[in-house]
Design a protein around this motif. Structure first.
Motif, PDB file in Angstrom:
ATOM      1  N   LYS A  48       0.850  -1.190   0.000  1.00 44.43           N
ATOM      2  CA  LYS A  48       0.000   0.000   0.000  1.00 44.43           C
ATOM      3  C   LYS A  48       0.883   1.236   0.000  1.00 44.43           C
ATOM      4  CE  LYS A  48      -3.861  -0.303   2.182  1.00 44.43           C
ATOM      5  NZ  LYS A  48      -4.934  -0.326   3.227  1.00 44.43           N
ATOM      6  N   ILE A  49       0.750   2.062  -1.047  1.00 44.84           N
ATOM      7  CA  ILE A  49       1.628   3.218  -1.228  1.00 44.84           C
ATOM      8  C   ILE A  49       0.789   4.489  -1.223  1.00 44.84           C
ATOM      9  CG2 ILE A  49       3.293   4.330  -2.763  1.00 44.84           C
ATOM     10  CD1 ILE A  49       3.818   1.454  -3.894  1.00 44.84           C
ATOM     11  N   PRO A  50       1.011   5.407  -0.264  1.00 47.96           N
ATOM     12  CA  PRO A  50       0.257   6.671  -0.246  1.00 47.96           C
ATOM     13  C   PRO A  50       0.621   7.523  -1.458  1.00 47.96           C
ATOM     14  CG  PRO A  50       2.011   6.703   1.397  1.00 47.96           C
ATOM     15  CD  PRO A  50       1.974   5.300   0.844  1.00 47.96           C
ATOM     16  N   LEU A  51      -0.382   8.137  -2.074  1.00 47.43           N
ATOM     17  CA  LEU A  51      -0.156   8.939  -3.270  1.00 47.43           C
ATOM     18  C   LEU A  51      -0.191  10.433  -2.991  1.00 47.43           C
ATOM     19  CD1 LEU A  51      -2.378   6.992  -5.849  1.00 47.43           C
ATOM     20  CD2 LEU A  51       0.091   6.827  -5.534  1.00 47.43           C
ATOM     21  N   PHE A  52      -0.878  10.817  -1.902  1.00 45.09           N
ATOM     22  CA  PHE A  52      -1.062  12.260  -1.651  1.00 45.09           C
ATOM     23  C   PHE A  52      -1.334  12.474  -0.169  1.00 45.09           C
ATOM     24  CE2 PHE A  52      -3.606  16.172  -1.509  1.00 45.09           C
ATOM     25  CZ  PHE A  52      -2.879  17.010  -2.351  1.00 45.09           C
ATOM     26  N   ASP A  53      -0.679  13.489   0.401  1.00 41.78           N
ATOM     27  CA  ASP A  53      -0.884  13.827   1.811  1.00 41.78           C
ATOM     28  C   ASP A  53      -1.796  15.045   1.898  1.00 41.78           C
ATOM     29  OD1 ASP A  53       0.964  11.815   2.480  1.00 41.78           O
ATOM     30  OD2 ASP A  53       2.643  13.197   2.195  1.00 41.78           O
ATOM     31  N   GLY A  54      -3.113  14.800   1.846  1.00 41.23           N
ATOM     32  CA  GLY A  54      -4.066  15.902   1.882  1.00 41.23           C
ATOM     33  C   GLY A  54      -4.432  16.308   3.292  1.00 41.23           C
ATOM     34  N   ILE A  55      -5.538  17.028   3.402  1.00 42.33           N
ATOM     35  CA  ILE A  55      -6.021  17.508   4.704  1.00 42.33           C
ATOM     36  C   ILE A  55      -7.438  16.985   4.884  1.00 42.33           C
ATOM     37  CG2 ILE A  55      -6.427  19.503   6.174  1.00 42.33           C
ATOM     38  CD1 ILE A  55      -4.630  21.113   4.231  1.00 42.33           C
ATOM     39  N   ALA A  56      -7.630  16.116   5.853  1.00 45.71           N
ATOM     40  CA  ALA A  56      -8.959  15.564   6.097  1.00 45.71           C
ATOM     41  C   ALA A  56      -9.823  16.589   6.816  1.00 45.71           C
ATOM     42  CB  ALA A  56      -8.862  14.283   6.923  1.00 45.71           C
ATOM     43  N   PRO A  57     -11.061  16.766   6.390  1.00 47.50           N
ATOM     44  CA  PRO A  57     -11.929  17.726   7.072  1.00 47.50           C
ATOM     45  C   PRO A  57     -12.385  17.186   8.428  1.00 47.50           C
ATOM     46  CG  PRO A  57     -13.175  16.531   5.424  1.00 47.50           C
ATOM     47  CD  PRO A  57     -11.750  16.088   5.273  1.00 47.50           C
ATOM     48  N   VAL A  58     -12.757  18.086   9.303  1.00 50.23           N
ATOM     49  CA  VAL A  58     -13.336  17.702  10.589  1.00 50.23           C
ATOM     50  C   VAL A  58     -14.838  17.930  10.506  1.00 50.23           C
ATOM     51  CG1 VAL A  58     -13.435  18.194  13.061  1.00 50.23           C
ATOM     52  CG2 VAL A  58     -11.244  18.260  11.845  1.00 50.23           C
TER      53      VAL A  58
ATOM     54  N   TYR B 220     -19.187  21.160   8.443  1.00 51.01           N
ATOM     55  CA  TYR B 220     -17.753  20.980   8.675  1.00 51.01           C
ATOM     56  C   TYR B 220     -17.250  21.883   9.791  1.00 51.01           C
ATOM     57  CZ  TYR B 220     -17.772  18.370   4.341  1.00 51.01           C
ATOM     58  OH  TYR B 220     -18.042  17.457   3.367  1.00 51.01           O
ATOM     59  N   GLY B 221     -16.579  21.251  10.788  1.00 52.13           N
ATOM     60  CA  GLY B 221     -15.913  22.027  11.824  1.00 52.13           C
ATOM     61  C   GLY B 221     -14.617  22.608  11.295  1.00 52.13           C
ATOM     62  N   ARG B 222     -14.010  21.928  10.328  1.00 48.28           N
ATOM     63  CA  ARG B 222     -12.809  22.431   9.653  1.00 48.28           C
ATOM     64  C   ARG B 222     -12.822  21.895   8.229  1.00 48.28           C
ATOM     65  NH1 ARG B 222      -7.065  19.942  10.992  1.00 48.28           N
ATOM     66  NH2 ARG B 222      -7.827  18.482   9.411  1.00 48.28           N
ATOM     67  N   ASN B 223     -12.491  22.765   7.286  1.00 48.33           N
ATOM     68  CA  ASN B 223     -12.462  22.317   5.893  1.00 48.33           C
ATOM     69  C   ASN B 223     -11.218  21.477   5.632  1.00 48.33           C
ATOM     70  OD1 ASN B 223     -11.139  24.840   6.339  1.00 48.33           O
ATOM     71  ND2 ASN B 223     -10.846  25.046   4.135  1.00 48.33           N
ATOM     72  N   GLY B 224     -11.077  20.970   4.392  1.00 51.43           N
ATOM     73  CA  GLY B 224      -9.944  20.103   4.058  1.00 51.43           C
ATOM     74  C   GLY B 224      -9.514  20.278   2.617  1.00 51.43           C
ATOM     75  N   LEU B 225      -8.558  19.447   2.192  1.00 55.45           N
ATOM     76  CA  LEU B 225      -8.054  19.474   0.811  1.00 55.45           C
ATOM     77  C   LEU B 225      -7.910  18.043   0.335  1.00 55.45           C
ATOM     78  CD1 LEU B 225      -6.804  21.300  -1.519  1.00 55.45           C
ATOM     79  CD2 LEU B 225      -4.574  20.569  -0.587  1.00 55.45           C
ATOM     80  N   ASN B 226      -8.531  17.726  -0.818  1.00 55.50           N
ATOM     81  CA  ASN B 226      -8.416  16.359  -1.326  1.00 55.50           C
ATOM     82  C   ASN B 226      -7.332  16.251  -2.391  1.00 55.50           C
ATOM     83  OD1 ASN B 226      -9.516  17.176  -3.790  1.00 55.50           O
ATOM     84  ND2 ASN B 226     -11.567  16.451  -3.301  1.00 55.50           N
TER      85      ASN B 226
END
Length: 555
Positions: free
Chosen positions: A171-181, A218-224
């Protein structure tokens, strides 16, 4: 060979398809290299995406800034497109995106072809990095940003490969985004299922809310991974129902907090998890003979269906009724303009000449309409039409049958039977009946031929690919092609083994026909006497119909 082409695009898959079309090749035969990547940004203050320099980009990659300014990203790729040659490596994989696609992972299979012995570890790492960026670009995942986990894992993978430990999925991660809360989870409410039902279906009124999707807060937004900022307004809602609606019967009302599917008309709800509509037809899991179907004393009427429980008012379904079910049992008559579809269909009454029935297994008392099924069992055929694989009929008063095998107890006048394999009749008491061996008239077999032809075309394409890239699959594909072609040939030449059997002596003039192809047939008019089973004898290019011994010669 198609020339290389340099293109600027935001959609790699589309660029490949356009190139392939112009080069007259399949998209799978095309490849590309990434020559340049340009990242564009958009903030909550900007109207559209803007080009920035590499130096400027660094300032936008701060995750806190992304959240505060609701920054989104897009990328433009400069590609060199070309006809695929021998690949240096071939990766077999799947991609897991997760709920919000913020941290997608590639599952790399150990069956991947990685000739590591031909490379130094550093060169193999560079090659894998390039291939992974191509995969990401094809799947709209941002490249060359937020990739620290991917690079680290690829380095570990290279060590595993050279240590010969790459024997399981990695399993190889492709992107380190920001998960929303999430402050409040999303929720789908199917309101019509909470209504009190009159029987087994749900009737709704005009302007009634059928399904409501309450959007997450959303308590906090994110980035996909696609560069999209995930917030209440722009989020791709994971739990949002993906519903195809009938615009004539459903309208949608949407706000920042919810999405509602509302009925435009009064009627019955049809919802299978994918499509939603309201109309006057009934689509049930089961229609029983005692609860849902009522008798009608008038054959000309359309089907009247009652969906009832104790102490509820009966609902009459009027003109233009369609009924779809796993099992349908009609105790009365099936009226004009109706359409029944079921796995198992039983009709105790009669079908109207303007009605249609579709089933896998059908049992009909008196048939005047048009039936399409796998197996049909009919007590009396009264001028109706039957398309099936196997047909059993007790008696006939005219009509037409198209099937692979047909068995009839008693035939009177003006019946036409088209069969591919066999026609077996106990008694023919009338005249002007046509018993014809002709597989070209049997729609179920012609449909099968068309399906086999499509499979053959797919196998021919796979064979070409296998001959170039997977030689160990060539013989298996050739065997499948041979089998499919043999099946088509068997259908087209079914006349060679076909028989027409009439057990009791004929009482008048009837017609026996064996169709060889569109240009050749053997036609015999019977006398009032007994006959041994009709069949063909083929010696070289001479075909003889026995027992009357009439022949034709085919060049």
């Amino acid at each position: 060979m198609a020339e290389k082409k340099v293109v600027l695009t935001r959609n790699v898959q589309k660029a490949i398809k356009v190139y392939a079309k112009k080069a007259l090749v399949a998209p799978s035969e095309c490849d590309f290299t990434l020559k340049k990547v340009q990242t564009l940004v958009k903030t909550k203050l900007s109207e559209d995406f803007e080009h920035i320099t590499k130096e400027q980009l660094a300032s936008y990659l701060d995750k806190q800034k992304i959240l505060n300014e609701h920054i989104s990203f897009k990328q433009e790729y400069t590609l060199v497109l070309f006809r695929k040659e021998k690949k240096e490596i071939t990766l077999f994989y799947t991609i897991e995106y997760g709920r919000y696609s913020t941290h997608p992972k590639l599952l790399l299979l150990p069956t991947s072809i990685i000739p590591y012995k031909e490379y130094k570890p550093t060169d193999l790492l560079k090659l894998l990095y390039r291939e992974f960026n191509k995969i990401k670009a094809q799947n709209r995942i941002l490249i060359q940003v937020f990739e620290a986990s991917m690079v680290k894992t690829l380095k570990g993978l290279v060590k595993y490969i050279y240590a010969k430990k790459f024997t399981k999925k990695v399993k190889i991660p492709l992107f380190d985004g920001i998960a929303p809360v999430i402050a409040r989870e999303s929720k789908v409410i199917i309101w019509f299922e909470h209504k009190e039902k009159k029987g087994m279906v749900t009737e709704v009124d005009v302007d009634e809310i059928l399904i409501e999707y309450k959007k997450p807060i959303y308590g906090r937004n994110g980035l996909n991974a696609f560069g999209e900022n995930i917030d209440t307004e722009y989020a791709v809602h994971h739990d949002e129902p993906d519903i195809e609606i009938d615009p004539d019967s459903i309208r949608i009302e949407e706000s920042k907090t919810s999405k509602r599917y509302i009925s435009r008309v009064r009627g019955y709800v049809h919802y299978d998890g994918n499509s939603l509509s309201v109309d006057n037809s009934l689509m049930l899991q089961k229609v029983s003979r005692n609860r849902e179907i009522i008798d009608s004393d008038d054959e000309a009427n359309n089907i009247n269906i009652v969906v009832s429980q104790k102490d509820t008012t009966k609902d009459s379904i009027g003109e233009g009724v369609e009924l779809h079910s796993e099992s349908i049992h009609v105790e009365g008559f099936v009226g004009a303009g109706s359409r029944l579809e079921a796995q198992t269909l039983k009709i105790d009454g009669a079908t109207h000449q303007d009605s249609k029935q579709f089933a896998k297994f059908a049992t009909i008392n008196r048939h005047k309409g048009t039936l399409r099924c796998h197996e049909a069992n009919i007590k009396l055929l009264e001028g109706g039409v039957v398309h099936a694989t196997k047909v059993v009929v007790e008696g006939t008063l005219g009509g037409e049958i198209y099937a692979q095998d047909v068995t009839i107890t008693s035939v009177k006048n003006n019946l036409k039977v088209y069969a591919a394999n066999s026609i077996t009749i106990r008694l023919v008491s009338g005249e002007d009946n046509h018993f014809i061996i002709n597989s070209q008239k049997v729609s179920v077999l012609q449909s099968k031929i068309e399906f086999l032809k499509e499979e053959i075309e797919e196998l021919r394409y796979k064979l070409k690919q296998a001959e170039r890239f997977y030689p160990d699959q060539v013989e298996s594909i050739k065997a499948q092609l041979k089998e499919k072609r043999a099946m088509i040939k068997a259908i087209n030449e079914s006349y060679k083994e076909a028989t027409i059997t009439i057990e009791h002596p004929l009482r008048g003039l009837n017609h026996i026909v064996f169709t060889i192809d569109k240009d050749h047939e053997l036609h015999y008019k019977t006398d009032a006497k007994a006959y041994e089973p009709f069949h063909l004898e083929i010696i070289e290019n001479v075909i003889t119909l026995l027992p009357p011994a009439i022949s034709l010669e085919i060049e």
